[in-house]
Motif scaffolding. Structure first.
Motif, mmCIF file in Angstrom:
data_model
loop_
_atom_site.group_PDB
_atom_site.id
_atom_site.type_symbol
_atom_site.label_atom_id
_atom_site.label_comp_id
_atom_site.label_asym_id
_atom_site.label_seq_id
_atom_site.Cartn_x
_atom_site.Cartn_y
_atom_site.Cartn_z
ATOM 1 N N ARG A 14 40.999 -0.499 10.282
ATOM 2 C CA ARG A 14 41.469 0.890 10.319
ATOM 3 C C ARG A 14 40.328 1.886 10.185
ATOM 4 N N TRP A 15 39.311 1.581 9.341
ATOM 5 C CA TRP A 15 38.255 2.581 9.142
ATOM 6 C C TRP A 15 37.078 2.430 10.087
ATOM 7 N N LEU A 16 37.071 1.407 10.933
ATOM 8 C CA LEU A 16 35.970 1.239 11.881
ATOM 9 C C LEU A 16 35.739 2.461 12.773
ATOM 10 N N PRO A 17 36.799 3.080 13.346
ATOM 11 C CA PRO A 17 36.559 4.223 14.234
ATOM 12 C C PRO A 17 35.835 5.391 13.580
ATOM 13 N N ASN A 18 35.831 5.458 12.249
ATOM 14 C CA ASN A 18 35.111 6.528 11.572
ATOM 15 C C ASN A 18 33.599 6.382 11.713
ATOM 16 N N PHE A 19 33.153 5.209 12.143
ATOM 17 C CA PHE A 19 31.715 4.956 12.246
ATOM 18 C C PHE A 19 31.354 4.463 13.642
ATOM 19 N N ALA A 20 31.927 5.126 14.643
ATOM 20 C CA ALA A 20 31.729 4.704 16.033
ATOM 21 C C ALA A 20 30.277 4.831 16.478
ATOM 22 N N SER A 21 29.516 5.731 15.859
ATOM 23 C CA SER A 21 28.131 5.929 16.264
ATOM 24 C C SER A 21 27.151 5.127 15.410
ATOM 25 N N ASP A 22 27.657 4.254 14.558
ATOM 26 C CA ASP A 22 26.809 3.462 13.670
ATOM 27 C C ASP A 22 26.806 1.996 14.080
ATOM 28 N N ARG A 23 25.716 1.324 13.750
ATOM 29 C CA ARG A 23 25.667 -0.124 13.913
ATOM 30 C C ARG A 23 26.250 -0.768 12.661
ATOM 31 N N ILE A 24 27.167 -1.695 12.850
ATOM 32 C CA ILE A 24 27.824 -2.367 11.740
ATOM 33 C C ILE A 24 27.742 -3.870 11.970
ATOM 34 N N GLY A 25 27.474 -4.611 10.912
ATOM 35 C CA GLY A 25 27.451 -6.066 10.977
ATOM 36 C C GLY A 25 28.446 -6.637 9.985
ATOM 37 N N LEU A 26 28.696 -7.928 10.073
ATOM 38 C CA LEU A 26 29.684 -8.579 9.220
ATOM 39 C C LEU A 26 29.118 -9.880 8.670
ATOM 40 N N ILE A 27 29.121 -9.991 7.339
ATOM 41 C CA ILE A 27 28.700 -11.208 6.647
ATOM 42 C C ILE A 27 29.898 -11.746 5.883
ATOM 43 N N VAL A 28 30.186 -13.038 6.026
ATOM 44 C CA VAL A 28 31.263 -13.660 5.261
ATOM 45 C C VAL A 28 30.625 -14.602 4.244
ATOM 46 N N PHE A 29 31.309 -14.782 3.123
ATOM 47 C CA PHE A 29 30.703 -15.590 2.071
ATOM 48 C C PHE A 29 31.755 -16.214 1.168
ATOM 49 N N ALA A 30 31.354 -17.293 0.548
ATOM 50 C CA ALA A 30 32.083 -17.907 -0.569
ATOM 51 C C ALA A 30 30.994 -18.294 -1.560
ATOM 52 N N ASP A 31 30.674 -19.600 -1.663
ATOM 53 C CA ASP A 31 29.526 -19.960 -2.484
ATOM 54 C C ASP A 31 28.239 -19.905 -1.673
ATOM 55 N N GLY A 32 28.364 -19.688 -0.370
ATOM 56 C CA GLY A 32 27.245 -19.438 0.525
ATOM 57 C C GLY A 32 27.615 -18.268 1.414
ATOM 58 N N ALA A 33 26.734 -17.902 2.336
ATOM 59 C CA ALA A 33 27.004 -16.754 3.210
ATOM 60 C C ALA A 33 26.396 -16.984 4.581
ATOM 61 N N PHE A 34 27.021 -16.424 5.599
ATOM 62 C CA PHE A 34 26.432 -16.459 6.939
ATOM 63 C C PHE A 34 26.861 -15.215 7.704
ATOM 64 N N VAL A 35 26.077 -14.892 8.734
ATOM 65 C CA VAL A 35 26.351 -13.713 9.551
ATOM 66 C C VAL A 35 27.441 -14.053 10.554
ATOM 67 N N GLN A 36 28.576 -13.406 10.410
ATOM 68 C CA GLN A 36 29.670 -13.594 11.355
ATOM 69 C C GLN A 36 29.465 -12.729 12.592
ATOM 70 N N CYS A 37 28.903 -11.532 12.398
ATOM 71 C CA CYS A 37 28.606 -10.640 13.518
ATOM 72 C C CYS A 37 27.347 -9.849 13.189
ATOM 73 N N PRO A 38 26.297 -9.928 14.001
ATOM 74 C CA PRO A 38 25.088 -9.146 13.727
ATOM 75 C C PRO A 38 25.347 -7.657 13.930
ATOM 76 N N LEU A 39 24.413 -6.829 13.489
ATOM 77 C CA LEU A 39 24.563 -5.384 13.640
ATOM 78 C C LEU A 39 24.808 -5.020 15.100
ATOM 79 N N THR A 40 25.832 -4.225 15.339
ATOM 80 C CA THR A 40 26.198 -3.885 16.709
ATOM 81 C C THR A 40 26.904 -2.537 16.760
ATOM 82 N N TYR A 41 26.798 -1.880 17.919
ATOM 83 C CA TYR A 41 27.578 -0.676 18.179
ATOM 84 C C TYR A 41 28.930 -1.022 18.805
#
Length: 220
Positions: A14-41
């Motif tokens: 829902r809040w993604l459209p508020n940052f349409a001009s920004d690069r956003i990435g996604l990291i998921v984690f539990a006891d470890g972490a990995f990049v689910q989506c690198p920084l992107t427009y």
């Protein structure tokens, strides 16, 4: 409802459209972490990655907040020499606050040292929520805001909450937008590099020549 993960995914999308001009990435984690989506427009790609998030993406259970923060700082440092200057660098940590690691406070120091700001969103209920793990075991998890509050305070960020009775997502979006506005307002321009005055001098010289030259008109 229906689950903490689904509710968090719904609110993030829902809040993604508020940052349409920004690069956003996604990291998921539990006891470890990995990049689910690198920084992107590309918000469509990012939305797709968020929608496909599942708890079984992580091979082991448990929560280590430092793993996610360490990876976020590492990705920032990898891009430090190529990133646009005076651009807001913000980490938004979405968690129930349970932390079985021991390095989250140390990572908060590194976040601060690298000029990043950490905003935290606590998801869950303080009274506890029963759930079934991937191996069928029933456990009860609780929202523990104290950890998330300390991390945000240490990094000059803020803590927000998402529960049955409280939804601070709009306030989170406003706080992040405010930081971005402050950064953009202090952007510096090198005015001395402008060369417009050379063209102005040339135009004035041509105008002077045009005035001084007599033009004879022959009437037939």
């Amino acid at each position: 409802a229906p689950t903490r993960l689904e509710r968090a995914k719904y609110e993030i999308i829902r809040w993604l459209p508020n940052f349409a001009s920004d690069r956003i990435g996604l990291i998921v984690f539990a006891d470890g972490a990995f990049v689910q989506c690198p920084l992107t427009y590309d918000q469509n790609a990012l939305r797709l990655f968020i929608e496909t998030l599942r708890t079984d993406l992580m091979p082991r259970t448990g929560t280590d907040l430092a793993a996610a923060l360490r990876l976020a700082v590492s990705r920032h440092l990898d891009r430090k020499n190529t990133s646009t200057r005076n651009q807001a660098k913000i980490i938004v940590l979405v968690s129930d606050g349970e932390d079985f690691g021991e390095e989250a406070e140390q990572m908060a120091g590194q976040i601060e040292e690298n000029g990043l700001r950490l905003f935290t969103l606590g998801v869950g209920t303080r009274s506890g929520t029963p759930l079934t793990t991937s191996n069928g075991r029933r456990v009860t998890t609780q929202l523990k805001p104290e950890t998330l509050q300390r991390l945000a305070q240490r990094t000059n960020g803020q803590y927000f909450e998402l529960s049955r009775t409280q939804n601070d997502v709009a306030r989170l979006v406003a706080a992040v937008s405010k930081v971005e506005g402050q950064i953009k307002d202090t952007r510096q321009l090198n005015v001395s590099a402008n060369k417009f005055h050379y063209f102005l001098i040339g135009a004035l010289m041509l105008l002077a020549i045009d005035i001084m030259i007599a033009v004879t008109t022959i009437h037939l």
